[in-house]
Design a protein around this motif. Structure first.
Motif, PDB file in Angstrom:
ATOM      1  N   UNK A 151      12.946  12.329 -77.340  1.00 29.07           N
ATOM      2  CA  UNK A 151      13.854  12.557 -76.210  1.00 29.07           C
ATOM      3  C   UNK A 151      15.149  13.235 -76.654  1.00 29.07           C
ATOM      4  N   UNK A 152      15.576  12.990 -77.891  1.00 28.45           N
ATOM      5  CA  UNK A 152      16.795  13.610 -78.395  1.00 28.45           C
ATOM      6  C   UNK A 152      16.600  15.101 -78.661  1.00 28.45           C
ATOM      7  N   UNK A 153      15.372  15.515 -78.916  1.00 34.03           N
ATOM      8  CA  UNK A 153      15.126  16.891 -79.350  1.00 34.03           C
ATOM      9  C   UNK A 153      14.568  17.807 -78.264  1.00 34.03           C
ATOM     10  N   UNK A 154      14.128  17.248 -77.124  1.00 34.19           N
ATOM     11  CA  UNK A 154      13.501  18.071 -76.088  1.00 34.19           C
ATOM     12  C   UNK A 154      14.217  17.904 -74.750  1.00 34.19           C
ATOM     13  N   UNK A 155      14.370  19.000 -73.970  1.00 34.22           N
ATOM     14  CA  UNK A 155      15.012  18.914 -72.659  1.00 34.22           C
ATOM     15  C   UNK A 155      14.086  18.253 -71.639  1.00 34.22           C
ATOM     16  N   UNK A 156      14.641  17.771 -70.515  1.00 37.70           N
ATOM     17  CA  UNK A 156      13.823  17.074 -69.511  1.00 37.70           C
ATOM     18  C   UNK A 156      12.612  17.861 -69.010  1.00 37.70           C
ATOM     19  N   UNK A 157      12.732  19.184 -68.876  1.00 39.34           N
ATOM     20  CA  UNK A 157      11.611  19.950 -68.324  1.00 39.34           C
ATOM     21  C   UNK A 157      10.394  19.948 -69.248  1.00 39.34           C
ATOM     22  N   UNK A 158      10.594  19.612 -70.546  1.00 42.17           N
ATOM     23  CA  UNK A 158       9.493  19.596 -71.512  1.00 42.17           C
ATOM     24  C   UNK A 158       9.178  18.197 -72.022  1.00 42.17           C
ATOM     25  N   UNK A 159       9.895  17.189 -71.512  1.00 41.85           N
ATOM     26  CA  UNK A 159       9.800  15.854 -72.101  1.00 41.85           C
ATOM     27  C   UNK A 159       8.424  15.236 -71.907  1.00 41.85           C
ATOM     28  N   UNK A 160       7.755  15.532 -70.788  1.00 42.28           N
ATOM     29  CA  UNK A 160       6.451  14.932 -70.517  1.00 42.28           C
ATOM     30  C   UNK A 160       5.416  15.320 -71.557  1.00 42.28           C
ATOM     31  N   UNK A 161       5.287  16.630 -71.792  1.00 39.57           N
ATOM     32  CA  UNK A 161       4.293  17.093 -72.766  1.00 39.57           C
ATOM     33  C   UNK A 161       4.667  16.636 -74.178  1.00 39.57           C
ATOM     34  N   UNK A 162       5.962  16.728 -74.517  1.00 44.57           N
ATOM     35  CA  UNK A 162       6.389  16.331 -75.864  1.00 44.57           C
ATOM     36  C   UNK A 162       6.112  14.858 -76.127  1.00 44.57           C
ATOM     37  N   UNK A 163       6.480  13.994 -75.161  1.00 44.80           N
ATOM     38  CA  UNK A 163       6.219  12.562 -75.321  1.00 44.80           C
ATOM     39  C   UNK A 163       4.720  12.268 -75.260  1.00 44.80           C
ATOM     40  N   UNK A 164       3.986  13.071 -74.469  1.00 43.72           N
ATOM     41  CA  UNK A 164       2.536  12.887 -74.385  1.00 43.72           C
ATOM     42  C   UNK A 164       1.846  13.216 -75.692  1.00 43.72           C
ATOM     43  N   UNK A 165       2.287  14.303 -76.341  1.00 39.94           N
ATOM     44  CA  UNK A 165       1.730  14.660 -77.650  1.00 39.94           C
ATOM     45  C   UNK A 165       2.073  13.578 -78.664  1.00 39.94           C
ATOM     46  N   UNK A 166       3.330  13.148 -78.652  1.00 44.91           N
ATOM     47  CA  UNK A 166       3.741  12.078 -79.577  1.00 44.91           C
ATOM     48  C   UNK A 166       2.882  10.831 -79.373  1.00 44.91           C
TER      49      UNK A 166
END
Length: 497
Positions: free
Chosen positions: A125-140
């Motif tokens: 969450x610290x490294x990605x903006x809200x518009x990309x947070x879903x995919x980034x957290x999903x990959x994590x």
């Protein structure tokens, strides 16, 4: 997210962090592939084996809450590194265990490693903006969650390959010990290769890390209410350990009393964190408030999706063996489809949440699909062709894990400075669900009928939670922003004398 396959900048942090989570899941699930072997070697009963499965998720409940507090105070870099290094201790203890008691104690200590998920949520969450947070957290979450399948696929081979060191027997002890040693080595590597925030960004910390900050008096009482199951489920575990005669009834009552004290202590810390608010000395302006009902809705969603995943992973191979007459190898392979879907489904749920207009309705739809999938699954019988069973397993697991991705596409957007604590509480509720579901499963008939009832229960719970989220969950403010999460800085909080 075009650069997702690169290994620079924020994507480098994402990849290093999901790998840390992957290793915690390998450690967390390193017992499952060897359950029959350990049962035979140490002469365990079926009840004792199921109890160890419960212990495997037990202390993850308080650990996720505590690590959320530590995380918000010290940051994900230090917190994740310490957890990975700690993992070696219970792994080695379990590997050297000689009886049921030693297995239980070491497994309880090892269940703490399951809290690692919470740490990476804040890091990403610290490294990605809200518009990309879903995919980034999903990959994590999805790629890290695959550690359970990674353990199932690799550890038996390691144990078989090193059998010559154990007199020709499956060397499960060495395989389990290695998972802890590798995790500890990676913890040291992680510490020296990540940063908590991008250059120039300040890591926001709550005023108090002892208890969760709320922004209205009503939410203070709501938080106390929602903390009851987090302690109560440990009382259920105490009852279960009494049932298998791990300790006597007097000890169980002592444990219940200590859990009550724990709840009161936790409530006192929450009071301390919100004392000025409750005494009327502090008021939050509207732009700095959040609704705790958002957190509560996500907690219940995670009970239904992640709680059911943990429970199903532990019993699915047995379900296929006795319900469909499959041998252990084929049953394990078909059951592996369920865990394998983590690679695609959880990032998929996060990506859909990023792309459609509403994160709330993404979660509602995926939860509904999960509930319906479980109900259909419960109706399958031994006369269903194996390819159909495999397809239904994939579909059901897709919605389960997509719902997990959709849940954590919302969590980091509620309140930045308490993200660790929110993620910890939501994650802990997933383990509350797992312990509750596994306890109920242990009381059902040990046959295909009991398995079908179990899936029916999961389906009904899923649909109930779907309705609650549809009516009670509020869409986060700025949930598709290209900038950082809108957040009033601490100096805007007004203090009235």
């Amino acid at each position: 997210m075009a650069g997702i396959w690169s290994f620079s900048g924020r994507y480098r942090i994402l990849h290093l962090t999901w790998l840390a989570f992957f290793l915690t899941f390998v450690v967390w699930f390193n017992f499952a592939p060897f359950a029959p072997t350990v049962k035979a070697e140490l002469g365990l009963s079926e009840a004792q084996l199921r109890t160890i499965a419960l212990c495997n998720v037990a202390l993850t409940v308080p650990a996720r809450i505590i690590v959320g507090m530590i995380l918000d105070r010290f940051g994900p870099r230090i917190t994740y590194s310490c957890l990975l290094i700690y993992a070696a201790i219970p792994c080695l203890a379990f590997a050297f265990a000689q009886n049921f008691s030693q297995l239980v104690y070491s497994r309880l200590a090892l269940s703490i490693v399951g809290c690692g998920f919470v740490i990476g949520i804040r890091m990403v969450a610290e490294w990605f903006p809200p518009k990309e947070i879903g995919l980034a957290e999903g990959i994590y979450g999805g790629w890290g969650n695959f550690g359970s399948a990674g353990a199932a696929f690799t550890l038996p081979s390691i144990a078989a390959a090193t059998a010559f060191l154990a007199g020709g027997q499956i060397n499960w002890r060495l395989a389990i010990a290695l998972t802890g040693i590798i995790a500890a080595a990676y913890g040291i590597f992680y510490f020296f290769n990540v940063q908590d925030t991008p250059p120039g960004k300040v890591y926001e910390r709550p005023a108090s890390s002892a208890g969760m900050e709320v922004t209205t008096k009503k939410d203070f009482w709501f938080l106390l209410l929602m903390n009851v199951p987090l302690v109560g489920i440990l009382g259920v575990l105490g009852w279960r350990l009494n049932q298998v005669q791990f300790f006597n009834t007097t000890t169980m009552y002592v444990i219940w009393f200590l859990l009550l004290c724990l709840y009161l202590f936790q409530s006192y810390n929450i009071w301390q964190a919100n004392k000025q608010l409750m005494q009327g000395k502090k008021r939050y302006p509207p732009e700095d408030r959040y609704q705790f009902s958002q957190v509560a809705s996500l907690e219940l969603a995670y009970v239904a999706c992640f709680g059911s995943e943990l429970a199903v992973v532990s019993m699915l191979p047995t379900f296929f063996q006795r319900g469909f007459g499959l041998n252990a190898t084929i049953a394990g392979a078909v059951a592996g489809i369920y865990a394998f879907m983590n690679l695609f489904a959880r990032p998929g749920g996060g990506l859909i949440s990023d792309k459609v207009n509403s994160r709330k309705w993404t979660l509602v739809v995926t939860l509904a699909g999960m509930g319906i999938g479980y109900l259909i699954f419960s109706s399958l019988g031994g006369n269903i062709p194996l390819p159909v069973v495999a397809i239904m397993t994939a579909l059901a697991s897709f919605f389960v894990m997509a719902a997990e991705g959709a849940t954590y596409a919302i969590v980091p957007l509620i309140k930045r400075r308490v993200t660790g604590q929110i993620a910890g509480n939501v994650g802990a509720y997933g383990n509350v669900g797992a312990v509750a579901f596994l306890t109920i499963y242990s009381l059902l008939p040990n046959d295909p009928t009991g398995d079908r009832v179990f899936f029916q229960m999961l389906g009904v719970v899923g649909l109930i939670v779907t309705s609650l989220c549809a009516f009670c969950l509020k869409e986060p403010t700025g949930s598709h922003s290209t900038e950082g999460v809108p957040e009033a800085i601490a100096t805007k909080v007004s203090i009235t004398k």
